[in-house]
Design an enzyme around this catalytic site. Sequence first.
Site, PDB file in Angstrom:
ATOM      1  N   CYS A  50       0.512  13.771 -17.932  1.00  0.00           N
ATOM      2  CA  CYS A  50       0.018  12.477 -18.404  1.00  0.00           C
ATOM      3  C   CYS A  50      -1.347  12.715 -19.035  1.00  0.00           C
ATOM      4  O   CYS A  50      -1.911  13.808 -18.915  1.00  0.00           O
ATOM      5  CB  CYS A  50      -0.054  11.442 -17.282  1.00  0.00           C
ATOM      6  SG  CYS A  50      -1.318  11.803 -16.038  1.00  0.00           S
ATOM      7  N   LYS A  90      -1.153  -8.327  -9.691  1.00  0.00           N
ATOM      8  CA  LYS A  90      -1.978  -9.004  -8.687  1.00  0.00           C
ATOM      9  C   LYS A  90      -1.223 -10.179  -8.060  1.00  0.00           C
ATOM     10  O   LYS A  90      -1.352 -10.438  -6.856  1.00  0.00           O
ATOM     11  CB  LYS A  90      -3.276  -9.491  -9.323  1.00  0.00           C
ATOM     12  CG  LYS A  90      -4.218  -8.371  -9.749  1.00  0.00           C
ATOM     13  CD  LYS A  90      -4.771  -7.640  -8.550  1.00  0.00           C
ATOM     14  CE  LYS A  90      -5.811  -6.592  -8.940  1.00  0.00           C
ATOM     15  NZ  LYS A  90      -7.014  -7.169  -9.508  1.00  0.00           N
ATOM     16  N   LEU A 112      -7.212  -7.115   1.500  1.00  0.00           N
ATOM     17  CA  LEU A 112      -6.524  -6.150   0.657  1.00  0.00           C
ATOM     18  C   LEU A 112      -7.496  -5.016   0.373  1.00  0.00           C
ATOM     19  O   LEU A 112      -8.589  -5.244  -0.156  1.00  0.00           O
ATOM     20  CB  LEU A 112      -6.058  -6.785  -0.650  1.00  0.00           C
ATOM     21  CG  LEU A 112      -4.775  -7.628  -0.602  1.00  0.00           C
ATOM     22  CD1 LEU A 112      -4.914  -8.836   0.320  1.00  0.00           C
ATOM     23  CD2 LEU A 112      -4.373  -8.073  -2.004  1.00  0.00           C
ATOM     24  N   ILE A 113      -7.129  -3.783   0.735  1.00  0.00           N
ATOM     25  CA  ILE A 113      -8.050  -2.659   0.616  1.00  0.00           C
ATOM     26  C   ILE A 113      -7.405  -1.556  -0.212  1.00  0.00           C
ATOM     27  O   ILE A 113      -6.224  -1.242  -0.045  1.00  0.00           O
ATOM     28  CB  ILE A 113      -8.472  -2.137   2.002  1.00  0.00           C
ATOM     29  CG1 ILE A 113      -9.600  -1.124   1.870  1.00  0.00           C
ATOM     30  CG2 ILE A 113      -7.297  -1.589   2.791  1.00  0.00           C
ATOM     31  CD1 ILE A 113     -10.378  -0.886   3.148  1.00  0.00           C
ATOM     32  N   GLN A 155      -9.664 -10.287 -13.641  1.00  0.00           N
ATOM     33  CA  GLN A 155     -10.595 -11.026 -12.792  1.00  0.00           C
ATOM     34  C   GLN A 155     -11.420 -12.053 -13.570  1.00  0.00           C
ATOM     35  O   GLN A 155     -12.512 -12.427 -13.144  1.00  0.00           O
ATOM     36  CB  GLN A 155     -11.511 -10.042 -12.052  1.00  0.00           C
ATOM     37  CG  GLN A 155     -10.745  -9.176 -11.063  1.00  0.00           C
ATOM     38  CD  GLN A 155     -11.613  -8.135 -10.375  1.00  0.00           C
ATOM     39  OE1 GLN A 155     -12.830  -8.215 -10.385  1.00  0.00           O
ATOM     40  NE2 GLN A 155     -10.980  -7.136  -9.786  1.00  0.00           N
TER      41      GLN A 155
END
Length: 498
Positions: A468, A268, A186-187, A299
């Site tokens: 934003c 995720k 996954l990049i 994480q």
Amino acid sequence: MYYLLKLFPEITIKSRSVRRHMTRCLAANVRNTLKPLDRRVTVRDGWDALHVSLPDGADETLANEVEARLTRIPGIHEIQAVSETRFTSLDEIAEAMVTPWQALIAGRRFRVSAKRRGEHGFTSADMERRIGARLLAAAPDARVDLTAPEVDVPVQVVDDRLRLIQRRLTGPGGYPLGLQGQALALISGGYDSPVAAWRMMRRGIKTHFLFFNLGGAAHEAGVREVTHHLWERYGLSHRVKFISVPFEPVVGEILRRVPDGLMGVVLKRMMVRAASRLARRARIPALVTGDAIAQVSSQTLTNLSLIDEASDLPVLRPLLTEDKQTIIDQARTLDTARFAEAMPEYCGVISRRPHTRARRHQLEAAEADFDFAILDAAIAAAETTLSHRLAAPDMVQPSPRAATVPTVDSPGELVAAEDVSVIDIRAPHEREASPLALPGVPSLAIPFYELLQQADDLPEDRRYLLYCDQGVMSRMQALHLHDRGLTHFGIYRDASPR
């Protein structure tokens, strides 16, 4: 001159059959990497080293590029640039060593390290003594030190030929690419994921790339650029896949359905669900991510465990225990840091109070309301590009560094323009916490995850400026709308003092 490619030490301790297989695989990788430079370059595999020869009359440009590529091929420990001459006596060998080494040992401690193969009337020790004496005569201020020399003078004799090592270059080590199977990395274009992918490649794993697009063509262009760089420099011997998945609708569904504190973990989980299905479809047995423990809230060890439960395949994390600065330093060595430094941060979801220890039952309840048809549609819309096509002219999109959209920086400019409306694309809770006050300026409130669906219905006789807090999401959305031909959208960036 030719090149001897010394094997990664871990290869040399394998059984005879495994070592032979690894050596042949490495030789094939070297051929595939050098063949585009000149088809006349030859590669021969051997027990101790590979032998690479350039064609007769090769110029310095070819030699420099060959050397550069060799230093990046996994499985190579050292590259030795070697010249060979014939000899008839030990004195002739000693004399040949003077020119390349006299200046290098002057005023320093040195040792001669001799190796020989074949039938000779002298021993390796004889060679070391004779050469050492001749070098001392040529450089009287040098001295011999057999235990802690400043300079090691290598000399090799094979039958009637003297090998002189002109240069030593360091290789990346590791195992030959493709030897240990495949994985899907996954990049994102940041610091971590390219480094994680490279570490897998160095260990011999043919690594494909999976990109979850959160920012349209500009975001994808930047990630394609770093992916092509990584493949071209370190994995050129094998063609791999670059898979792009349009994930903005999934992000929108998360923002609509999932409680604030769980958004990051759910995102995720959705990514590894999609990655697992796409990897199985491509018969790839493992996933790779750039996660490092405690680097961000999703994480933590607890959350990583819950994320893994959403995947049918093992998730490999080569950076798991690394410090951020170590990762950044390696990204600079790999020359991928420059892409990360120029890449806007495309945040999928930003929780105000993210859970660092999510509970399984909370996630199950949150995902119960999620419309998984949206995830299915994203997977179905995935597009695959082979690595050698990533930089093809018809595949290149504007880089996020180069793409521009109209920008207004002050409320005064807005009031003066009668055909302009401002769209506040922040999430509802952000708007409530810090309302946008623009008296006299028409404004709309459309969350960014709904904007792409509603943009086509807005009147085309007006200009719309997106707002934003940080300007990242508004720029991303404006670029995405421009890609769709909606060029009457721009950015409002409040640069007035607060």
